[in-house]
Design a protein around this motif. Structure first.
Motif, PDB file in Angstrom:
ATOM      1  N   LEU A 126     -19.194   1.888  26.537  1.00 30.12           N
ATOM      2  CA  LEU A 126     -18.313   2.966  26.981  1.00 30.12           C
ATOM      3  C   LEU A 126     -17.202   3.203  25.965  1.00 30.12           C
ATOM      4  N   PHE A 127     -16.542   2.148  25.519  1.00 30.09           N
ATOM      5  CA  PHE A 127     -15.437   2.325  24.587  1.00 30.09           C
ATOM      6  C   PHE A 127     -15.914   2.730  23.192  1.00 30.09           C
ATOM      7  N   ALA A 128     -17.125   2.344  22.815  1.00 30.52           N
ATOM      8  CA  ALA A 128     -17.680   2.807  21.542  1.00 30.52           C
ATOM      9  C   ALA A 128     -17.905   4.320  21.595  1.00 30.52           C
ATOM     10  N   VAL A 129     -18.419   4.804  22.722  1.00 29.59           N
ATOM     11  CA  VAL A 129     -18.641   6.240  22.897  1.00 29.59           C
ATOM     12  C   VAL A 129     -17.307   6.991  22.932  1.00 29.59           C
ATOM     13  N   LEU A 130     -16.314   6.434  23.614  1.00 31.82           N
ATOM     14  CA  LEU A 130     -14.998   7.085  23.664  1.00 31.82           C
ATOM     15  C   LEU A 130     -14.351   7.132  22.285  1.00 31.82           C
ATOM     16  N   LYS A 131     -14.553   6.087  21.502  1.00 33.18           N
ATOM     17  CA  LYS A 131     -14.021   6.071  20.135  1.00 33.18           C
ATOM     18  C   LYS A 131     -14.686   7.166  19.304  1.00 33.18           C
ATOM     19  N   GLN A 132     -15.996   7.291  19.437  1.00 36.74           N
ATOM     20  CA  GLN A 132     -16.702   8.336  18.695  1.00 36.74           C
ATOM     21  C   GLN A 132     -16.244   9.718  19.156  1.00 36.74           C
ATOM     22  N   PHE A 133     -16.066   9.892  20.462  1.00 34.50           N
ATOM     23  CA  PHE A 133     -15.585  11.171  20.975  1.00 34.50           C
ATOM     24  C   PHE A 133     -14.198  11.495  20.420  1.00 34.50           C
ATOM     25  N   ALA A 134     -13.318  10.496  20.353  1.00 36.79           N
ATOM     26  CA  ALA A 134     -11.967  10.721  19.831  1.00 36.79           C
ATOM     27  C   ALA A 134     -12.012  11.201  18.384  1.00 36.79           C
TER      28      ALA A 134
END
Length: 162
Positions: A126-134
């Motif tokens: 989840l946090f890897a995806v949020l980092k990529q989204f950011a």
């Protein structure tokens, strides 16, 4: 982001928690604040090294005192440029926004921990995806991958928090 230390060798922010590390406090006037770091952001890397645990991040940050610190940061809110309005009014607005972002980030962390407590792999994804989204700001992409990561009905409750 790169943060040049202040005259005392410090950077002017505090982090809490583990996986991910939350920026709990960061004064806008500190070296970190002037570099763009805000309370409510998440520290994902210190000097190019992925960090999941507070102790490791703190040691890497301490080892950087006196030298420029490079942080990989997941920013969980929009960045607003300062207006040319009164300094006192903008400082109050900034403090209010910072407190609101900090509250939202803490609440999000609490919900993630509550729902994904026993699923560290899901939390990491989840946090890897949020980092990529950011980094990319591709909303359609984020909307398409979240249901694959947050597969259960309980996990999908987090989507409204995101």
């Amino acid at each position: 982001m790169d943060i040049t230390p202040g005259p005392d060798g410090r950077f002017g922010f505090t982090i809490v928690g583990d996986c991910p590390l939350l920026v709990e406090d960061c004064s806008p006037c500190s070296p970190a604040g002037r570099s763009g770091l805000r309370a409510g952001d998440y520290v994902m890397e210190v000097n190019g090294i992925p960090v999941k645990h507070h102790e490791m991040a703190a040691a890497l940050i301490k080892a950087s005192q006196g030298r420029t610190l490079r942080l990989g940061v997941l920013c969980m809110g929009s960045r607003q440029k300062r207006s040319s309005g009164s300094l006192e009014g903008s400082q109050k607005d900034t403090d209010g926004m910072r407190q609101d972002r900090k509250h939202k980030a803490l609440e999000f962390n609490r919900r993630v921990e509550e729902i994904l407590r026993n699923e560290p792999e899901v939390k990491e994804k989840l946090f890897a995806v949020l980092k990529q989204f950011a980094a990319e700001r591709k909303v359609d992409w984020l909307a398409s991958v979240l249901p694959d990561i947050l597969a259960t009905e309980e996990q999908q409750q987090l989507i409204s928090n995101i």
